[in-house]
Design an enzyme around this catalytic site. Structure first.
Site, PDB file in Angstrom:
ATOM      1  N   HIS A 195       0.873  -1.177   0.000  1.00 33.86           N
ATOM      2  CA  HIS A 195       0.000   0.000   0.000  1.00 33.86           C
ATOM      3  C   HIS A 195       0.904   1.218   0.000  1.00 33.86           C
ATOM      4  CE1 HIS A 195      -3.692   2.282   0.974  1.00 33.86           C
ATOM      5  NE2 HIS A 195      -2.792   3.133   1.435  1.00 33.86           N
ATOM      6  N   CYS A 196       0.805   2.045  -1.004  1.00 34.67           N
ATOM      7  CA  CYS A 196       1.706   3.185  -1.125  1.00 34.67           C
ATOM      8  C   CYS A 196       1.010   4.478  -0.730  1.00 34.67           C
ATOM      9  CB  CYS A 196       2.211   3.299  -2.562  1.00 34.67           C
ATOM     10  SG  CYS A 196       3.461   4.568  -2.755  1.00 34.67           S
TER      11      CYS A 196
END
Lengths: 479, 138
Positions: A194-195
């Protein structure tokens, strides 16, 4: 980007008019007379939708705006202050190449941020019941209240045994390489990480955009860094170093930003190039799933054998369609996927998902509400260096961790000004079944039973219901 | 209306859906299990079922195939910054349309006369192929 808000405002007004024209047909259900709703409006994950479902992002987007601002300001300063000098003294190709790079970077960033990363839609009630039946038949019956052991299926892929875990939130057995993102509360195919910089999960559908983004951003940063230094050197040759800095003060800022970015971005690009060439995800690499340290004959069953095929497959492979159909209209007869809040994972049996359905209004209102809540306070976002350091928080207990992890985020939902959100609550017909009076629903029980089932369907009390739900879940986080 | 676990299971049994799960032995490509489920034994024969599922598997394999044409499409898309998909649809989408037509055909010719309805897996997120028993003869 609050375009999605036009719809709920319209809906508020439409419903008011509707109730005044009392006729036998219309008193039956408001839903039939409402504008047909799209599927994104009842999406069970914690995502934000804009542009009527065309754009899909994670809930916390503050860091994404920071990324955007950093890129635009640095590039803007470069084009405004350095390019005129460089174009006239060196070659006009410099701003042109810079411009193309900049546009490509922006395009890839927006594409990576706005697209569906490969979210797996949750199981319909029939499918979940069928799976439960199969699992109970395999494990023997377990009484209600006893928590069954995590369900795992093993499958042999290319000679390697891979364990498929059962996701208690989505009620499916996760495909290989899929993982449940606790921040977005979705199972994502080929989950990488998850960025927060991109404001979205990176998964099967947007991995190539993410990779091209960081790759082109490395080129852009190096490009700007190199040419700003060239600019300063050329000026100092003419009028001395201090005068050069005085003439173009913006250059100092650009050099500082680029210097720090180069190390992290170029490093990240290198890391992802390695991942692509070995066909691994960040998730797998961090866990060491295919490393030989685990077992002598451990190897990656998904790799095609040579670097070139792996790269081509990741970057030029077929573009999978989105499985969640955000902009489709909700058909009243098709089964809706099970949706329940994170806290409900502690009661995985199908009996309790109906109780948890009452908690879903909290989450369903997200897409609309969060659009008005504004960027969350900086303390909430998990900053840290490059994306690779943000390993997805793999729930070791499949269900309880997401609940505890996200409850802190629930604090941002306190928005007493969101008047129209109650229209987006799941209407009574859409809920699988009404709340049983004797059910011990954990979130609601936490604040001492303010709620009784009759209250749930009264639109007038939805706001208080919402506040109570938030309080209940906040209490859950302190457990 | 207190729904117990038994009630829900009963309801699921009454609506009588048979789910064919995914087969992951070839990796993450979309394939469905060809094992004949016992609930369909008295409705259709094994050969027919296996042929349907195998054709579906072949169609999905075609959609996800890595080859010259998919690389070309990918490179072209990258060069146009993916704007090319505003005017043309991806190869995968084209095959999905083919699959939808195939399922429609199968329903009309084979399954509807036998009281079964085959649903397109894309409507279930490519998780399952589901057969719904439409005649309440059992």
């Amino acid at each position: 980007m609050h375009l999605g808000l036009d719809e709920p405002v319209r809906e508020c007004q439409y419903n008011q008019i509707c109730t005044r024209n009392s006729s036998p047909m219309e008193t039956l259900s408001h839903k039939k007379k409402r504008t047909p709703r799209r599927k994104w409006q009842i999406f069970p994950g914690r995502n934000r939708f804009y542009c009527n479902g065309r754009v899909m992002m994670a809930r916390q987007t503050g860091v994404f705006y920071l990324t955007l601002v950093l890129i635009m300001v640095t590039s803007g300063l470069f084009f405004a202050f350095d390019c005129p000098f460089l174009a006239s003294n060196l070659t006009p190709a410099i701003p042109v190449i810079g411009g193309v790079l900049f546009l490509f970077v922006l395009g890839m960033l927006l594409r990576a941020s706005f697209s569906d990363p490969g979210v797996l839609p949750r199981a319909t009630p029939d499918e979940a019941a069928d799976l439960e039946r199969q699992m109970d038949a395999a494990n023997g019956s377990s009484g209600p209240g006893y928590r069954p052991p995590p369900r795992i299926r093993e499958v042999v892929i290319n000679g390697q045994t891979v364990k498929l875990k059962y996701c208690f939130t989505c009620k499916i057995f996760r495909p290989p390489r899929a993982s449940h993102c606790s921040l977005c509360d979705n199972c994502v195919e080929r989950f990488d990480h998850h960025c927060p910089w991109v404001g979205n999960c990176v998964g099967k559908r947007n991995y190539r955009f993410f990779y091209l983004f960081i790759l082109s951003l490395s080129f852009l940063t190096i490009f700007i860094f190199a040419f700003v230094i060239t600019h300063v050197i050329l000026r100092s040759n003419r009028s001395g170093f201090l005068n050069a800095l005085k003439d173009s003060p913006a250059s100092v800022l650009e050099v500082v930003v680029c210097f720090f970015s180069v190390w992290s971005i170029v490093g990240l690009s290198g890391f992802h190039t390695y991942l692509i060439s070995s066909n691994q995800t960040t998730n797998e690499d961090i866990k060491g799933s295919w490393s030989t340290k685990r077992a002598k004959n451990n190897y990656n069953p998904y790799s095609y054998g040579n670097v070139l095929t792996n790269c081509c497959a990741a970057l030029c492979g077929p573009l999978h369609p989105s499985l969640i159909d955000r902009r489709g209209f909700i058909q009243p007869d098709t089964p809706q996927p099970l949706s329940h809040s994170n806290g409900s994972g502690l009661y995985p049996s199908t009996q309790n998902h109906t109780h948890m359905a009452a908690a879903t209004p909290l989450l369903h209102s997200d897409p609309v509400m969060m659009g008005r809540a504004g960027p969350p306070p900086s303390g909430k976002t998990s900053l840290g260096g490059p994306c690779s350091s943000l390993a997805p928080s793999q729930p070791s207990l499949p269900s309880s961790m997401p609940g505890l992890g996200c409850a802190g985020d629930m604090l941002t939902l306190r928005d007493p000004d969101a008047h129209c959100h109650h229209h987006h609550f799941v209407s009574p017909e859409e809920m699988p079944s009404p709340l049983g009076p004797s059910s011990l629903v954990l979130p609601f029980a936490a604040h001492g039973g303010h709620l009784n089932p009759a209250q749930l369907y009264d639109p007038a009390s939805q706001d208080s219901l919402h506040e109570d739900s938030v309080r209940g879940l906040v209490k859950l986080s302190s457990v | 209306m207190n729904h117990s676990l038994q009630d829900i299971r009963q309801q699921a049994a009454i609506s009588a859906k048979v789910f064919i799960q995914r087969d992951y032995t070839n990796g993450t490509v979309c394939q469905f299990q060809t094992k004949f489920p016992s609930e369909l034994e008295n409705r259709i024969d094994k050969q027919q079922f296996e042929e349907t599922v195998r054709t579906l598997n072949n169609l999905y394999a075609e959609a996800e195939k890595l080859g010259g044409s998919s690389y070309l499409e990918g490179c072209l898309a990258c060069l146009t910054a993916y704007t090319i998909f505003l005017c043309m649809e991806t190869h995968y989408e084209k095959v999905l349309k083919k699959i939808a037509k195939f399922i429609q055909e199968q329903n009309d010719k084979i399954y509807a006369p036998r009281g079964l309805l085959l649903t397109d897996p894309i409507e279930r997120g490519l998780r399952v192929v589901s057969f719904t028993k439409t005649l309440n003869s059992h």
